[in-house]
Design a protein around this motif. Structure first.
Motif, PDB file in Angstrom:
ATOM      1  N   GLN A  74       0.536  20.948  -5.140  1.00  0.00           N
ATOM      2  CA  GLN A  74       0.891  19.895  -4.609  1.00  0.00           C
ATOM      3  C   GLN A  74       0.127  18.620  -5.364  1.00  0.00           C
ATOM      4  OE1 GLN A  74      -1.796  18.575  -1.236  1.00  0.00           O
ATOM      5  NE2 GLN A  74      -0.014  18.604   0.301  1.00  0.00           N
ATOM      6  N   LEU A  75      -1.151  18.710  -5.787  1.00  0.00           N
ATOM      7  CA  LEU A  75      -1.526  17.603  -6.411  1.00  0.00           C
ATOM      8  C   LEU A  75      -0.882  17.433  -7.764  1.00  0.00           C
ATOM      9  CD1 LEU A  75      -3.857  15.620  -6.205  1.00  0.00           C
ATOM     10  CD2 LEU A  75      -5.354  17.285  -7.397  1.00  0.00           C
ATOM     11  N   ILE A  76      -0.665  18.405  -8.468  1.00  0.00           N
ATOM     12  CA  ILE A  76      -0.078  18.107  -9.910  1.00  0.00           C
ATOM     13  C   ILE A  76       1.494  17.795  -9.623  1.00  0.00           C
ATOM     14  CG2 ILE A  76       0.601  19.544 -11.862  1.00  0.00           C
ATOM     15  CD1 ILE A  76      -1.697  21.263 -11.546  1.00  0.00           C
ATOM     16  N   SER A  77       2.229  17.951  -8.718  1.00  0.00           N
ATOM     17  CA  SER A  77       3.414  17.623  -8.565  1.00  0.00           C
ATOM     18  C   SER A  77       3.498  16.448  -7.976  1.00  0.00           C
ATOM     19  CB  SER A  77       4.497  18.716  -7.618  1.00  0.00           C
ATOM     20  OG  SER A  77       3.359  19.161  -6.565  1.00  0.00           O
ATOM     21  N   TYR A  78       2.892  15.947  -7.062  1.00  0.00           N
ATOM     22  CA  TYR A  78       2.666  14.597  -6.734  1.00  0.00           C
ATOM     23  C   TYR A  78       2.527  13.604  -7.862  1.00  0.00           C
ATOM     24  CZ  TYR A  78       2.581  15.613  -1.619  1.00  0.00           C
ATOM     25  OH  TYR A  78       2.987  16.080  -0.460  1.00  0.00           O
ATOM     26  N   ILE A  79       1.408  13.936  -8.728  1.00  0.00           N
ATOM     27  CA  ILE A  79       1.130  13.060  -9.651  1.00  0.00           C
ATOM     28  C   ILE A  79       2.230  12.980 -10.499  1.00  0.00           C
ATOM     29  CG2 ILE A  79      -0.144  14.487 -11.169  1.00  0.00           C
ATOM     30  CD1 ILE A  79      -1.195  10.874 -10.320  1.00  0.00           C
ATOM     31  N   VAL A  80       3.151  13.998 -10.781  1.00  0.00           N
ATOM     32  CA  VAL A  80       4.128  13.821 -11.847  1.00  0.00           C
ATOM     33  C   VAL A  80       5.178  13.215 -11.416  1.00  0.00           C
ATOM     34  CG1 VAL A  80       5.905  15.252 -12.962  1.00  0.00           C
ATOM     35  CG2 VAL A  80       3.455  15.966 -12.829  1.00  0.00           C
ATOM     36  N   VAL A  81       5.520  13.250 -10.092  1.00  0.00           N
ATOM     37  CA  VAL A  81       6.426  12.413  -9.303  1.00  0.00           C
ATOM     38  C   VAL A  81       6.298  11.066  -9.305  1.00  0.00           C
ATOM     39  CG1 VAL A  81       7.478  11.684  -7.114  1.00  0.00           C
ATOM     40  CG2 VAL A  81       7.403  14.273  -7.769  1.00  0.00           C
TER      41      VAL A  81
END
Lengths: 193, 208
Positions: A74-81
């Motif tokens: 979750q965290l990694i994909s949110y920040i990438v988005v």
């Protein structure tokens, strides 16, 4: 939660639980760019825009991650988005409206590390809002952020010429004003719920 | 520094000490404000948050320093953020495993370590240019400086706002707690107070 009227969500996010003054999110740009009214307004607008887009994306990603059973991403994909949203917005504005792009300048890339945006994505997931509620929540949070930024900038422009002790000038003074504003925003606490 | 200390040793202690006091991330550089204000309402929360941040800072500084010649310049910031996000996820799950209660009281702010400007600024300004050993010293100094600052705030807010320290009451029963100190506004006021003290000390020193 889903029974909550949309108007309530908006008031809650913008006034009662103001992101800056109650949750302490986005303090860095709050202290950094709140010196002038003009830049504060532009920054607020840019943040609200990115908030809306990344809130929509975060909603989709959450569904996707739930479906494939990988919540730890979750965290990694949110920040990438968020980072790519900011990049996209930057490219889009450069092409479509160079004037606005120039006006925003360095503030646009800096939005990536604004914790209010990531905070918004995380909070809306925790609260389990549906798509429409997410949009209203993002709009409210953005309005609250802009409101706090403009208020502080107004105070700081006035205080520029005030005769204050040298030791208190700058960050200390801004923090004290923010504290008083935060106290006064507590007066809204009866509104939303 | 005594004269008997070797040159290299002096430098490494300096690397460590500068983060603790002279370049304290919170009081002097004013970085990473969001968690500082948000979770410093009790001394315990402040320490836990400080320790989590220091851990992420240390690990990401080490990894960035190891990979500093591999990462292309154009995508360095994105790579740093990915490295940091990985360690934050690890920390988040570790805290949840150790104490659910603590995890609840820190809430989303553990995840928000990702966007703590302190960590990214150390990766960019120090770890990407220095050896692993130096980066470790830098991270330890900055990390401890951050813990120290958080504790200063958390202790003041808990003592005045709750009349206790680490949950143990220290005042007689007739003490009226200053509720405002554990509310958001108290965070702003306490931080302003500490910055004022630091500014005062700095001005006194530069005059002398």
């Amino acid at each position: 939660m889903s029974e909550e009227p949309l108007w309530n969500i908006f008031i809650n996010a913008s006034l009662v639980n103001n992101f800056v003054l109650a949750y302490f999110l986005g303090i860095c740009p709050f202290l950094g760019v709140s010196g002038k009214l003009g830049t504060a307004t532009k920054m607020g607008g840019a943040v609200m825009f990115v908030m809306l887009i990344s809130s929509m994306c975060a909603f989709g990603i959450h569904l996707l991650l739930e479906a494939i059973g990988a919540p730890f991403l979750q965290l990694i994909s949110y920040i990438v988005v968020i980072a790519s949203t900011v990049q996209l917005v930057e490219m889009f504005l450069k092409k479509m409206s160079p004037a606005l792009f120039k006006a925003l300048g360095i503030f646009l890339p800096l939005i990536t590390t604004n914790c209010a945006i990531l905070g918004l994505a995380l909070f809306q997931t925790n609260k389990g809002y549906n798509f429409l509620e997410c949009l209203v929540y993002a709009l409210g949070a953005g309005t609250g952020f802009t409101l706090a930024l403009i208020l502080i900038a107004g105070f700081r422009e006035q205080l520029e010429y005030a005769d204050v002790p040298k030791v208190i000038k700058g960050t200390v003074l801004t923090l004290i004003i923010a504290g008083i504003l935060s106290l006064s925003f507590m007066g809204f606490s009866g509104l939303g719920n | 520094m005594s004269n008997t200390t070797g040159h290299i040793e002096t430098q490494s202690t300096n690397e460590f000490l500068k983060g603790l006091w002279k370049d304290n991330p919170v009081f002097v550089q004013v970085l990473g404000m969001c968690p500082v204000l948000a979770v410093s309402n009790t001394a315990m929360n402040a320490l836990a948050m400080g320790a989590a941040t220091a851990f992420v800072l240390l690990m990401s500084n080490i990894l960035v320093s190891i990979l500093r010649n591999v990462i292309p310049k154009e995508v360095r910031i994105a790579s740093y953020i990915l490295i940091i996000a990985t360690f934050v996820t690890i920390t988040d799950y570790a805290i949840q495993a150790i104490s659910v209660e603590l995890h609840k009281s820190l809430g989303a702010f553990i995840s928000l370590i990702v966007v703590n400007c302190l960590i990214l600024s150390r990766a960019e300004a120090f770890a990407s240019k220095n050896s692993v050993l130096k980066s470790i010293q830098d991270a330890l100094g900055m990390g401890l400086g951050f813990v120290f600052a958080l504790f200063c705030l958390g202790a003041v807010r808990e003592i005045l706002g709750n009349g206790s320290i680490f949950g143990a009451a220290i005042f007689p029963d007739n003490f009226q707690p200053w509720i405002v100190m554990i509310l958001p506004a108290g965070g702003f006021f306490t931080l302003a107070l500490w910055l004022l003290i630091f500014n005062g000390l700095k001005m006194k020193k530069s005059k002398a």
